[in-house]
Design an enzyme around this catalytic site. Sequence first.
Site, mmCIF file in Angstrom:
data_model
loop_
_atom_site.group_PDB
_atom_site.id
_atom_site.type_symbol
_atom_site.label_atom_id
_atom_site.label_comp_id
_atom_site.label_asym_id
_atom_site.label_seq_id
_atom_site.Cartn_x
_atom_site.Cartn_y
_atom_site.Cartn_z
ATOM 1 N N ARG A 109 0.823 -0.931 -0.067
ATOM 2 C CA ARG A 109 -0.229 0.294 -0.035
ATOM 3 C C ARG A 109 1.113 0.843 -0.318
ATOM 4 N NH1 ARG A 109 -2.606 -2.248 5.141
ATOM 5 N NH2 ARG A 109 -1.317 -3.349 4.832
ATOM 6 N N CYS A 118 -8.018 21.257 3.463
ATOM 7 C CA CYS A 118 -9.405 21.439 4.210
ATOM 8 C C CYS A 118 -10.498 21.782 4.227
ATOM 9 C CB CYS A 118 -9.114 20.848 5.565
ATOM 10 S SG CYS A 118 -7.477 19.164 5.320
ATOM 11 N N ARG A 127 -1.676 15.116 11.070
ATOM 12 C CA ARG A 127 -0.781 16.269 10.900
ATOM 13 C C ARG A 127 -0.906 17.732 10.547
ATOM 14 N NH1 ARG A 127 -2.877 12.052 5.706
ATOM 15 N NH2 ARG A 127 -0.997 10.175 6.562
ATOM 16 N N ASP A 283 -3.012 9.807 17.890
ATOM 17 C CA ASP A 283 -1.950 10.150 18.043
ATOM 18 C C ASP A 283 -1.086 11.289 18.520
ATOM 19 O OD1 ASP A 283 -1.684 8.194 15.624
ATOM 20 O OD2 ASP A 283 -2.534 10.047 14.378
HETATM 21 C C1 LIG Z 1 -2.746 3.492 7.294
HETATM 22 C C2 LIG Z 1 -1.939 3.306 6.670
HETATM 23 C C3 LIG Z 1 -2.381 2.490 5.469
HETATM 24 C C4 LIG Z 1 -3.239 2.052 5.898
HETATM 25 O O1 LIG Z 1 -3.468 1.197 6.625
HETATM 26 P P1 LIG Z 1 -4.877 -0.030 6.749
HETATM 27 O O2 LIG Z 1 -4.899 -0.975 7.639
HETATM 28 O O3 LIG Z 1 -4.883 -1.008 4.584
HETATM 29 O O4 LIG Z 1 -6.082 0.848 6.379
HETATM 30 C C5 LIG Z 1 -1.535 3.064 4.101
HETATM 31 N N1 LIG Z 1 -0.422 3.478 4.376
HETATM 32 C C6 LIG Z 1 0.028 3.870 5.406
HETATM 33 C C7 LIG Z 1 1.712 5.232 6.019
HETATM 34 C C8 LIG Z 1 -1.069 4.596 6.631
HETATM 35 O O5 LIG Z 1 -0.700 5.273 7.653
#
Ligand SMILES: *Cc1c(COP(=O)(O)O)cnc(C)c1O
Length: 361
Positions: A109, A118, A127, A283
Site C-alpha cells: 500500500r 481541508c 498532520r 495519535d
Molecule cells: C494507515 C495507513 C495505510 C492503510 O492501512 P490499512 O490498515 O490498510 O487501513 C497505508 N499506508 C499508510 C502510510 C498508513 O498510515
Amino acid sequence: MTWGDPSAREWADWRWQLAHTVSDVRALGPLLGVGARQLGRLSAAAARYPFRATPYYLSLVEWGNPRDPIRRQCVPSPPELDNRFGRKDPFSEASHAPVPGLVRRYRDRALVMATTQCATYCRHCTRKNLLPCVGAGPAWEPIARYVAQHPEIREVILSGGDPLLLPPRALDRILARLRRIPHVEVIRVGTRLPAVLPMRVTDALCRVLANHRPLWVNTQFNHPREITPESAQACSRLVCSGVPVSNQAVLLRGVNDSLPVLRALCRGLQAISVRPYYLFQCDPVLGATHFAVPLRRGMAIAERLRTAVGGLCVPLYVLDLRGAAGKILLEPSRVASVTKRWLTIRGRNGRLVRHRNPCRA
Ligand SMILES: *Cc1c(COP(=O)(O)O)cnc(C)c1O
C-alpha cells in the site's frame, strides 16, 4: 450568524460554503460567549495551528455548551499550545517518503498526500504540524512513476489534506493515471467532506469516483451529531453510485469517549450504509495530546462496544505505532499488558513483543 443570511439554495451550495469558511476565530466571539482574554488565548492557538471551518460544520455546534463535541473538534483551544508532550511527526512519515507526497509504510500500500487543503481543520489532526509546511499539492508525475515502478503496490490511498477538494477534473486525471497502472487493483480515498462539507459530494463528483472502481471512500465521523440529513445524503449518493463508504473514527477525549456515544455513532453510521472500519487511538501529536484517552480505558470501551452492537457495526480499535510496526489491534486477546511506559503485544506465534507506549497511559 457570522456568515450572513444565506438562502437555502446558497447554503446547500458547496461553493458558497467554501467561500464563507470562517478562518478568523475572533469572528466566533459572540457565539463562543468568552471574554476578550480567553478569545486572545484561542487566537494564539489559531496562530500556531490555523483555524478553518465551514458554516455547515459550525452550524452543528451547540454554542451554549463550552464542552460541545463538535466545537471541540473544530474550535482552537489553549491546550493546543502545551509543548510538553507529543511529536510533530508521530509516524516519521517524513522519513517514509520515497518521493515527496508519497508515504510508504507497507509493502502493498502507498499513501499519497494529494493536497494540503481541508474544508475544516480538525483540532485533533495527525498532520497538524506537517501540513502547513508541505506547501501546495505534490508533483503528480514522480508519484505516479514511483507507483508504476513498484509492482508490489496493489492499493493506493489518496489522503491529504482532503482529496475531494481537488477540482473533479484534476481528480479524474489523477485517478485515471493510477488506473492505467496494471498492478494498482484498488484505490482508496480518505476524506472528511461527508461530515464537514457534505454538499461537495455532488452527483458529478460521485460519477468521477465511480468511474475508477474498485474504489473505496473512507470518511471520518466522530460523533453521532455529525450524522445529519445532508451527510446522510452525501453518503447515500456515494453508495448509490457504486462507491462503498467506510468510517475511520478517532477516539477523542470529551468528544466520543463513552459507550453510549460510540454506540450511537456506529449504529447511526450503519443506518446510512457506512461501515465502521477503524476506531483510532488518538495519535501522540504535538498540540493534540489533550484528546488522548488512556489505552486501558479505550480498550474497556471498545470491548463493551463489540458486544453492544451487531458485527457489521464494530470498528477495529487500533493504535498506529511508528514505522513498520504499523497499526496494532487493541483488544484483550492481543494486548498482554499496558503500563505507562510499555505496551506488550502477543505476536502471531505467541511471542510477546514490547513497544514503547506512545500514549503514556
Ligand atoms: C494507515 C495507513 C495505510 C492503510 O492501512 P490499512 O490498515 O490498510 O487501513 C497505508 N499506508 C499508510 C502510510 C498508513 O498510515
